[in-house]
Design a protein around this motif. Structure first.
Motif, PDB file in Angstrom:
ATOM      1  N   PRO A 154      19.691 -15.906   1.788  1.00  0.00           N
ATOM      2  CA  PRO A 154      19.922 -15.481   0.406  1.00  0.00           C
ATOM      3  C   PRO A 154      19.052 -14.289   0.033  1.00  0.00           C
ATOM      4  O   PRO A 154      18.072 -13.983   0.720  1.00  0.00           O
ATOM      5  CB  PRO A 154      19.543 -16.718  -0.395  1.00  0.00           C
ATOM      6  N   PRO A 155      19.393 -13.576  -1.060  1.00  0.00           N
ATOM      7  CA  PRO A 155      18.551 -12.458  -1.494  1.00  0.00           C
ATOM      8  C   PRO A 155      17.172 -12.922  -1.942  1.00  0.00           C
ATOM      9  O   PRO A 155      16.204 -12.182  -1.846  1.00  0.00           O
ATOM     10  CB  PRO A 155      19.329 -11.827  -2.648  1.00  0.00           C
ATOM     11  N   GLU A 156      17.072 -14.124  -2.416  1.00  0.00           N
ATOM     12  CA  GLU A 156      15.790 -14.701  -2.803  1.00  0.00           C
ATOM     13  C   GLU A 156      15.637 -16.063  -2.150  1.00  0.00           C
ATOM     14  O   GLU A 156      16.633 -16.757  -1.896  1.00  0.00           O
ATOM     15  CB  GLU A 156      15.692 -14.837  -4.325  1.00  0.00           C
ATOM     16  N   ARG A 157      14.411 -16.444  -1.893  1.00  0.00           N
ATOM     17  CA  ARG A 157      14.153 -17.713  -1.230  1.00  0.00           C
ATOM     18  C   ARG A 157      14.594 -18.857  -2.141  1.00  0.00           C
ATOM     19  O   ARG A 157      14.152 -18.967  -3.279  1.00  0.00           O
ATOM     20  CB  ARG A 157      12.666 -17.840  -0.908  1.00  0.00           C
ATOM     21  N   THR A 158      15.448 -19.706  -1.605  1.00  0.00           N
ATOM     22  CA  THR A 158      15.968 -20.831  -2.398  1.00  0.00           C
ATOM     23  C   THR A 158      15.659 -22.170  -1.768  1.00  0.00           C
ATOM     24  O   THR A 158      16.149 -23.193  -2.250  1.00  0.00           O
ATOM     25  CB  THR A 158      17.492 -20.693  -2.561  1.00  0.00           C
ATOM     26  N   TYR A 159      14.856 -22.204  -0.721  1.00  0.00           N
ATOM     27  CA  TYR A 159      14.525 -23.483  -0.102  1.00  0.00           C
ATOM     28  C   TYR A 159      13.030 -23.530   0.224  1.00  0.00           C
ATOM     29  O   TYR A 159      12.361 -22.515   0.420  1.00  0.00           O
ATOM     30  CB  TYR A 159      15.364 -23.743   1.158  1.00  0.00           C
ATOM     31  N   SER A 160      12.530 -24.748   0.292  1.00  0.00           N
ATOM     32  CA  SER A 160      11.128 -25.008   0.611  1.00  0.00           C
ATOM     33  C   SER A 160      11.065 -26.289   1.430  1.00  0.00           C
ATOM     34  O   SER A 160      12.046 -27.038   1.518  1.00  0.00           O
ATOM     35  CB  SER A 160      10.288 -25.134  -0.658  1.00  0.00           C
ATOM     36  N   ALA A 161       9.907 -26.553   2.007  1.00  0.00           N
ATOM     37  CA  ALA A 161       9.775 -27.725   2.865  1.00  0.00           C
ATOM     38  C   ALA A 161       8.399 -28.336   2.705  1.00  0.00           C
ATOM     39  O   ALA A 161       7.412 -27.663   2.387  1.00  0.00           O
ATOM     40  CB  ALA A 161      10.017 -27.347   4.322  1.00  0.00           C
ATOM     41  N   THR A 162       8.344 -29.639   2.955  1.00  0.00           N
ATOM     42  CA  THR A 162       7.076 -30.361   3.045  1.00  0.00           C
ATOM     43  C   THR A 162       7.087 -31.163   4.342  1.00  0.00           C
ATOM     44  O   THR A 162       8.124 -31.679   4.764  1.00  0.00           O
ATOM     45  CB  THR A 162       6.861 -31.318   1.860  1.00  0.00           C
ATOM     46  N   VAL A 163       5.923 -31.249   4.967  1.00  0.00           N
ATOM     47  CA  VAL A 163       5.752 -32.056   6.180  1.00  0.00           C
ATOM     48  C   VAL A 163       4.617 -33.020   5.910  1.00  0.00           C
ATOM     49  O   VAL A 163       3.496 -32.594   5.581  1.00  0.00           O
ATOM     50  CB  VAL A 163       5.449 -31.186   7.410  1.00  0.00           C
ATOM     51  N   ASN A 164       4.923 -34.316   6.023  1.00  0.00           N
ATOM     52  CA  ASN A 164       3.936 -35.362   5.718  1.00  0.00           C
ATOM     53  C   ASN A 164       3.373 -35.201   4.308  1.00  0.00           C
ATOM     54  O   ASN A 164       2.196 -35.481   4.055  1.00  0.00           O
ATOM     55  CB  ASN A 164       2.809 -35.363   6.741  1.00  0.00           C
ATOM     56  N   GLY A 165       4.212 -34.702   3.394  1.00  0.00           N
ATOM     57  CA  GLY A 165       3.806 -34.533   2.011  1.00  0.00           C
ATOM     58  C   GLY A 165       3.063 -33.250   1.724  1.00  0.00           C
ATOM     59  O   GLY A 165       2.746 -32.976   0.562  1.00  0.00           O
ATOM     60  N   SER A 166       2.742 -32.435   2.737  1.00  0.00           N
ATOM     61  CA  SER A 166       2.009 -31.180   2.540  1.00  0.00           C
ATOM     62  C   SER A 166       2.971 -30.010   2.441  1.00  0.00           C
ATOM     63  O   SER A 166       3.950 -29.919   3.213  1.00  0.00           O
ATOM     64  CB  SER A 166       1.036 -30.936   3.701  1.00  0.00           C
ATOM     65  N   LYS A 167       2.680 -29.101   1.510  1.00  0.00           N
ATOM     66  CA  LYS A 167       3.517 -27.927   1.345  1.00  0.00           C
ATOM     67  C   LYS A 167       3.350 -26.998   2.538  1.00  0.00           C
ATOM     68  O   LYS A 167       2.266 -26.881   3.114  1.00  0.00           O
ATOM     69  CB  LYS A 167       3.140 -27.195   0.065  1.00  0.00           C
ATOM     70  N   THR A 168       4.437 -26.329   2.914  1.00  0.00           N
ATOM     71  CA  THR A 168       4.421 -25.469   4.090  1.00  0.00           C
ATOM     72  C   THR A 168       4.951 -24.089   3.740  1.00  0.00           C
ATOM     73  O   THR A 168       5.432 -23.836   2.639  1.00  0.00           O
ATOM     74  CB  THR A 168       5.291 -26.063   5.210  1.00  0.00           C
ATOM     75  N   GLU A 169       4.838 -23.190   4.711  1.00  0.00           N
ATOM     76  CA  GLU A 169       5.452 -21.874   4.627  1.00  0.00           C
ATOM     77  C   GLU A 169       6.686 -21.847   5.517  1.00  0.00           C
ATOM     78  O   GLU A 169       6.666 -22.379   6.632  1.00  0.00           O
ATOM     79  CB  GLU A 169       4.475 -20.785   5.074  1.00  0.00           C
ATOM     80  N   ILE A 170       7.739 -21.208   5.032  1.00  0.00           N
ATOM     81  CA  ILE A 170       8.974 -21.094   5.820  1.00  0.00           C
ATOM     82  C   ILE A 170       9.260 -19.617   6.053  1.00  0.00           C
ATOM     83  O   ILE A 170       9.234 -18.812   5.126  1.00  0.00           O
ATOM     84  CB  ILE A 170      10.168 -21.757   5.111  1.00  0.00           C
ATOM     85  N   TYR A 171       9.535 -19.287   7.305  1.00  0.00           N
ATOM     86  CA  TYR A 171       9.909 -17.938   7.676  1.00  0.00           C
ATOM     87  C   TYR A 171      11.289 -17.980   8.313  1.00  0.00           C
ATOM     88  O   TYR A 171      11.558 -18.808   9.186  1.00  0.00           O
ATOM     89  CB  TYR A 171       8.911 -17.334   8.669  1.00  0.00           C
ATOM     90  N   GLU A 172      12.189 -17.090   7.841  1.00  0.00           N
ATOM     91  CA  GLU A 172      13.457 -16.935   8.544  1.00  0.00           C
ATOM     92  C   GLU A 172      13.193 -16.096   9.788  1.00  0.00           C
ATOM     93  O   GLU A 172      12.554 -15.051   9.713  1.00  0.00           O
ATOM     94  CB  GLU A 172      14.491 -16.246   7.655  1.00  0.00           C
ATOM     95  N   VAL A 173      13.670 -16.557  10.895  1.00  0.00           N
ATOM     96  CA  VAL A 173      13.384 -15.873  12.149  1.00  0.00           C
ATOM     97  C   VAL A 173      14.667 -15.614  12.920  1.00  0.00           C
ATOM     98  O   VAL A 173      15.657 -16.342  12.805  1.00  0.00           O
ATOM     99  CB  VAL A 173      12.422 -16.704  13.036  1.00  0.00           C
ATOM    100  N   ASP A 174      14.668 -14.546  13.682  1.00  0.00           N
ATOM    101  CA  ASP A 174      15.770 -14.196  14.571  1.00  0.00           C
ATOM    102  C   ASP A 174      15.155 -13.571  15.819  1.00  0.00           C
ATOM    103  O   ASP A 174      14.833 -12.389  15.837  1.00  0.00           O
ATOM    104  CB  ASP A 174      16.735 -13.226  13.883  1.00  0.00           C
TER     105      ASP A 174
END
Length: 444
Positions: free
Chosen positions: A370-390
């Motif tokens: 998307p043009p702007e980030r519309t998703y996020s993630a948590t692992v074991n309840g901790s906030k994370t960083e998400i990078y789109e990769v190719d």
């Protein structure tokens, strides 16, 4: 007294003592025989005593300093004459007085005659020992100063350059203000390799501090003089990174988007230096290497200098160093799916190291970014960083999303085996919703 003085003639005193029968009457002869028996010594002991006395006398003459009081040294003949005269005086004294004096004289004979000399010897020995110790300490100190001329003071022109230490008191944070606790854990455990290479670029001194590598990240820490945390005023940054694992060479161009998550910078007001932490992804083909050969090329942005007042030049410098690969890691390949509004996302791999944790997620169908980030993630309840990769690069907006890298800059090597992943979406392309799954990560 007068009668005995007639018996003992001064000029024939020695002969009279050696052969009293020839010169003395009966009473005097008995006295001399008593004295001879009292002071009788074996010939060997007598010789040894004479030699000892000679050594003592020589030692005293050579060691003792002249005193303010005048010293009168008697000869042995004078000492012997003194004792003989004292004995004759005792014989002429009244019986009770003579007996008391004789007892005192005999008691004094039982005491060591060289007690004062022995004490003097002990004092001399103690002084000599102290002198030897002080002299040895002076020699050692002088040798140490000669071996380390940088520690000398005075007119010496040699100075010691301050060495940059691996300081773990500060926690770096990236542009999103997310702390890099993974690097902090690496630093606290002493896993970073200290570096001390320096160079001057655009009038700024640039010094490498340390480097670290594991299966997830390559970390390079360095410092520059001045307040250049925003990369201005001639500050330098890594423009090219060459990584060689012994079999293959990889070239990273950070400007083109090969940088990883984490890292950061801060300015230290006290030292007037800016500290940097750069983070890079390790090539997947090199994660099992024993060590990495690194060449880091630094490029300085334009800035007015003495050589370039206009500030149009962009000088470069580079450093070569070796970093051992930390082998400890936890790896899992769950290959499990979570679904958000009918969109299936698969968790393909989890890699946990001391510096960070990576989760690789791939869509099971075509999904555009998307043009702007519309998703996020948590692992074991901790906030994370998400990078789109190719294939290791960031993609343009609305391009097909080949995969996502979910990063946690924490030391999770000791986390329990059962983990939980939750992804939330607030708009396109996944729509509004969330999905989660549980998976197992084996021990290191």
């Amino acid at each position: 007294m007068t009668e005995h003085s007639k018996d003992f003639q001064q000029e024939q005193l020695d002969q009279q003592i050696e052969q009293p029968a020839r010169y003395l009457d009966t009473k005097a002869r008995y006295l001399v025989e008593d004295l001879q028996q009292m002071y009788h010594t074996q010939s060997d002991d007598k010789l040894a005593n004479e030699e000892s006395l000679q050594r003592v006398r020589k030692l005293l003459e050579s060691r003792l300093q002249p005193s303010h009081q005048e010293t009168n040294i008697l000869t042995f003949a004078e000492i012997r004459e003194h004792h003989e005269r004292k004995t004759m005086m005792i014989d002429n004294a009244p019986q009770s007085e003579a007996t008391s004096s004789r007892k005192k004289d005999l008691a004094s004979q039982r005491k060591p005659r060289w007690r004062h000399i022995s004490r003097l010897f002990n004092t001399i020995a103690a002084v000599l020992v102290v002198a030897v110790l002080v002299g040895s300490a002076a020699l050692l100190l002088n040798a140490r100063r000669n071996a380390n001329p940088s520690t000398t003071t005075g007119s010496s022109n040699v100075t010691t350059q301050p060495q940059v230490k691996v300081d773990c008191s500060h926690v770096f944070a990236d542009g999103n203000y997310i702390p890099d606790n993974g690097e902090h854990a690496v630093c606290l455990q002493g896993k970073e390799t200290p570096l001390q290479d320096s160079a001057t670029i655009n009038d700024h001194k640039l010094t490498l501090i340390s480097a670290y590598a594991d299966a997830n990240r390559l970390l390079i820490k360095y410092v520059e003089t001045g307040n250049i945390s925003q990369r201005y005023d001639g500050g330098a940054s890594i423009s090219k990174l060459t990584i060689q694992d012994g079999n293959q060479t990889y070239i990273y161009d950070p400007v083109a988007g090969y940088t990883s998550h984490g890292g950061g910078s801060y300015y230290d007001q006290k030292s007037k230096q800016t500290f940097f932490l750069d983070s890079y992804s390790i090539p997947q083909d090199a994660i099992n290497a024993k060590q990495l050969q690194i060449t880091a090329t630094f490029l300085a942005v334009g800035g007015a200098t003495r050589e370039d007042p206009v500030g149009t030049s962009f000088p470069t410098t580079f450093f070569n160093f070796t970093v051992p690969m930390q082998s400890e890691k936890r790896v899992a390949t769950p290959n499990q799916n979570l679904v958000i509004n009918g969109h299936r996302l698969k968790l393909t791999q989890v890699c946990v190291t001391l510096s960070a944790t990576y989760l690789s997620v791939k869509p099971e169908e075509a999904v555009n970014t998307p043009p702007e980030r519309t998703y996020s993630a948590t692992v074991n309840g901790s906030k994370t960083e998400i990078y789109e990769v190719d294939n290791g690069k960031l993609t343009g907006k609305w391009d097909p999303l080949k995969g996502m890298s979910i990063a946690i800059t924490e030391d999770w090597l000791g986390k329990p085996g059962t983990w939980n992943l939750k992804i939330q979406s607030t708009g396109e392309p996944l729509g509004i919703g969330s999905g989660e799954l549980q998976f197992t990560v084996p021990a290191a």
